[in-house]
Design an enzyme around this catalytic site. Structure first.
Site, mmCIF file in Angstrom:
data_model
loop_
_atom_site.group_PDB
_atom_site.id
_atom_site.type_symbol
_atom_site.label_atom_id
_atom_site.label_comp_id
_atom_site.label_asym_id
_atom_site.label_seq_id
_atom_site.Cartn_x
_atom_site.Cartn_y
_atom_site.Cartn_z
ATOM 1 N N ARG A 248 -2.384 -76.473 -62.915
ATOM 2 C CA ARG A 248 -2.656 -76.547 -64.358
ATOM 3 C C ARG A 248 -3.748 -75.528 -64.678
ATOM 4 O O ARG A 248 -4.790 -75.518 -64.035
ATOM 5 C CB ARG A 248 -3.140 -77.940 -64.775
ATOM 6 C CG ARG A 248 -3.822 -77.909 -66.142
ATOM 7 C CD ARG A 248 -4.207 -79.246 -66.676
ATOM 8 N NE ARG A 248 -3.032 -79.982 -67.092
ATOM 9 C CZ ARG A 248 -3.060 -81.006 -67.959
ATOM 10 N NH1 ARG A 248 -4.203 -81.401 -68.480
ATOM 11 N NH2 ARG A 248 -1.958 -81.626 -68.283
ATOM 12 N N HIS B 267 4.634 -76.789 -71.036
ATOM 13 C CA HIS B 267 4.218 -78.073 -70.418
ATOM 14 C C HIS B 267 5.501 -78.816 -70.007
ATOM 15 O O HIS B 267 5.850 -79.854 -70.577
ATOM 16 C CB HIS B 267 3.386 -78.874 -71.420
ATOM 17 C CG HIS B 267 2.571 -79.969 -70.806
ATOM 18 N ND1 HIS B 267 2.537 -80.226 -69.447
ATOM 19 C CD2 HIS B 267 1.734 -80.893 -71.376
ATOM 20 C CE1 HIS B 267 1.727 -81.245 -69.215
ATOM 21 N NE2 HIS B 267 1.236 -81.662 -70.359
ATOM 22 N N GLN C 230 5.661 -82.614 -69.136
ATOM 23 C CA GLN C 230 5.526 -83.452 -70.337
ATOM 24 C C GLN C 230 6.862 -83.547 -71.076
ATOM 25 O O GLN C 230 7.244 -84.605 -71.576
ATOM 26 C CB GLN C 230 4.463 -82.860 -71.264
ATOM 27 C CG GLN C 230 4.230 -83.653 -72.535
ATOM 28 C CD GLN C 230 3.502 -84.961 -72.292
ATOM 29 O OE1 GLN C 230 2.480 -84.984 -71.646
ATOM 30 N NE2 GLN C 230 4.028 -86.061 -72.824
ATOM 31 N N ASP D 109 0.632 -83.009 -81.653
ATOM 32 C CA ASP D 109 -0.279 -82.679 -80.548
ATOM 33 C C ASP D 109 -1.641 -82.402 -81.172
ATOM 34 O O ASP D 109 -1.745 -82.251 -82.406
ATOM 35 C CB ASP D 109 0.268 -81.436 -79.804
ATOM 36 C CG ASP D 109 -0.499 -81.096 -78.534
ATOM 37 O OD1 ASP D 109 -1.327 -81.911 -78.077
ATOM 38 O OD2 ASP D 109 -0.267 -79.993 -78.000
ATOM 39 N N CYS E 125 1.785 -86.374 -76.788
ATOM 40 C CA CYS E 125 1.574 -86.196 -75.347
ATOM 41 C C CYS E 125 0.246 -86.790 -74.895
ATOM 42 O O CYS E 125 0.081 -87.109 -73.722
ATOM 43 C CB CYS E 125 1.659 -84.716 -74.977
ATOM 44 S SG CYS E 125 0.427 -83.693 -75.812
ATOM 45 N N ARG F 62 5.199 -90.068 -67.595
ATOM 46 C CA ARG F 62 4.713 -88.891 -66.854
ATOM 47 C C ARG F 62 4.820 -89.152 -65.352
ATOM 48 O O ARG F 62 5.168 -88.292 -64.570
ATOM 49 C CB ARG F 62 3.244 -88.583 -67.201
ATOM 50 C CG ARG F 62 2.965 -88.263 -68.663
ATOM 51 C CD ARG F 62 3.684 -87.029 -69.135
ATOM 52 N NE ARG F 62 3.485 -85.887 -68.274
ATOM 53 C CZ ARG F 62 2.345 -85.168 -68.172
ATOM 54 N NH1 ARG F 62 1.314 -85.466 -68.918
ATOM 55 N NH2 ARG F 62 2.266 -84.126 -67.353
HETATM 56 N N1 NVA Z 1 -1.687 -78.637 -76.319
HETATM 57 C C1 NVA Z 1 -2.554 -79.495 -75.545
HETATM 58 C C2 NVA Z 1 -1.740 -80.390 -74.665
HETATM 59 C C3 NVA Z 1 -2.565 -81.373 -73.864
HETATM 60 C C4 NVA Z 1 -1.729 -82.206 -72.953
HETATM 61 C C5 NVA Z 1 -3.502 -78.629 -74.727
HETATM 62 O O1 NVA Z 1 -3.025 -77.636 -74.159
HETATM 63 O O2 NVA Z 1 -4.686 -78.942 -74.671
HETATM 64 N N1 CP Z 2 -0.423 -85.108 -71.691
HETATM 65 C C1 CP Z 2 -1.189 -84.621 -70.705
HETATM 66 O O1 CP Z 2 -0.858 -83.624 -70.065
HETATM 67 O O2 CP Z 2 -2.317 -85.325 -70.486
HETATM 68 P P1 CP Z 2 -3.509 -84.907 -69.522
HETATM 69 O O3 CP Z 2 -4.187 -83.714 -70.128
HETATM 70 O O4 CP Z 2 -4.410 -86.109 -69.478
HETATM 71 O O5 CP Z 2 -2.953 -84.572 -68.175
#
Ligand code: NVA
Ligand code: CP
Length: 342
Positions: free
Chosen positions: A107, A134, A137, A231, A273, A318
């Protein structure tokens, strides 16, 4: 050989509709087998490493619990404490970790980083979120939609309201195209999904029968929807100075009871998410709400605390979908479940 054995899991455009359906079916079987405590362990004694250059609750815990459930061992490396990306390139990191581990999760920031890891790794690499995609997700969202709507996915309609240029906007659009949904990306033009991603999604849709659209109109976008999704308005890694503009642009796109009513569908459900800013209950939420004098961001408490909210089902999924990705790409035995687990 299992369908996705040895494959990476980097972005939706790498997969066919059959691949995604296979992963959803496998996740549903793993979920049910766990529920009745008859989960077969397909990953006994495998070693997994999960690399996080950004924070996480759901993704990290899903990989860890999925590994434990499946009999695998797991190592977490956070944003500091390893040589990755600072003293050591991603290419060298991939070559080293491939000698120790059977699978690598990443990530972080640009998609090119996870692609570089995959290029130089001899074991499967899984994308646990980049700025652009993602995909784990997306699987959880589609499993949740399959479970809580009586229609098959290819007859469902979903609108995503929010910043559509980022990971969730892209993954939901292309995933919906692959699985045949009617998907509406609802955002001010400045935050629309790029032409490049939109055109790829439309090309896929021309083969799957999906309908993909972008609109600035909330009224048109949400009409008849089975699901409304959103989101956070500012994603991880974005600079603090974008908040003011983002709030101005996205306030008309927040999801309230009124937005739900505009769907015309009493059974319409809400997806997110997570994490979300639905009230002031976090330090960051309180700070932003106070700084900009607002009382609600992407969704308000009336919707979030209502029975329409499927975000916690989505969060649980998830685990099952990430487990499916690991099992599908790593297991070297046939994926057989005991009969009568349903
Ligand atoms: N768009 C958000 C998704 C978090 C799961 C981010 O990238 O922070
Ligand atoms: N939705 C999601 O990816 O959550 P986290 O950032 O907690 O992993």
């Amino acid at each position: 050989m299992n369908r996705l054995q040895h494959r990476d899991f980097l972005k939706e455009t790498d997969f066919t509709p059959e691949d995604l359906t296979y992963l959803l079916d496998l996740a549903a079987n793993l979920k049910q087998a766990k529920k009745v405590r008859r989960e077969p362990k397909f990953l006994r004694d495998r070693n997994i490493v999960i690399l996080f250059e950004k924070d996480s609750t759901r993704t990290r815990c899903s990989f860890e619990v999925a590994a434990y459930d499946q009999g695998a061992n797991i190592t977490y490396l956070g944003p500091s404490g390893s040589q990755m990306g600072k003293k050591e390139s991603l290419a060298d990191t991939a070559r080293v970790l491939s000698r120790f581990y059977d699978g690598i999760e990443y990530r972080g920031f640009g998609q090119e980083r996870v692609e570089a890891l995959a290029e130089h790794s001899s074991v499967p690499v899984w994308n646990g979120l980049t700025n652009e995609w993602h995909p784990t997700q997306l699987l959880a969202d589609m499993l949740t939609m399959r479970e809580c709507c009586p229609k098959p996915l290819n007859r469902q309609t979903m609108a995503y309201l929010g910043d559509a240029r980022y990971n969730m906007g892209n993954s939901l659009m292309v995933g919906s195209a692959l699985l045949g949904l009617d998907f509406r990306s609802v955002a001010p033009k400045a935050l629309w999904t790029s032409d490049e991603v939109y055109e790829v999604a439309c090309q896929i849709a021309s083969k799957t029968g999906a309908r993909i659209s972008r609109t600035e109109s909330v009224e048109d976008g949400v009409r008849g929807c089975d699901f409304l999704s959103t989101d956070v308005w500012v994603s991880m890694g974005e600079p603090d100075d974008v908040w003011k503009e983002r709030i101005e642009l996205l306030t008309p796109y927040r999801i309230t009871e009124e937005t739900m009513r505009q769907t015309g569908n009493d059974d319409c459900k809400f997806l997110h998410c997570l994490p979300s800013f639905h009230n002031r209950s976090t330090a960051m939420g309180e700070e932003i709400f106070q700084r900009f004098g607002i009382d609600c961001m992407e969704v308000n408490d009336d919707v979030f605390e209502s029975p329409r909210n499927m975000a916690f089902e989505e969060a649980e999924n998830r685990l099952h979908t990430i487990k499916a990705v690991m099992v599908a790409t790593l297991a070297d035995e046939p994926l057989v479940f005991e009969e009568n687990i349903a």
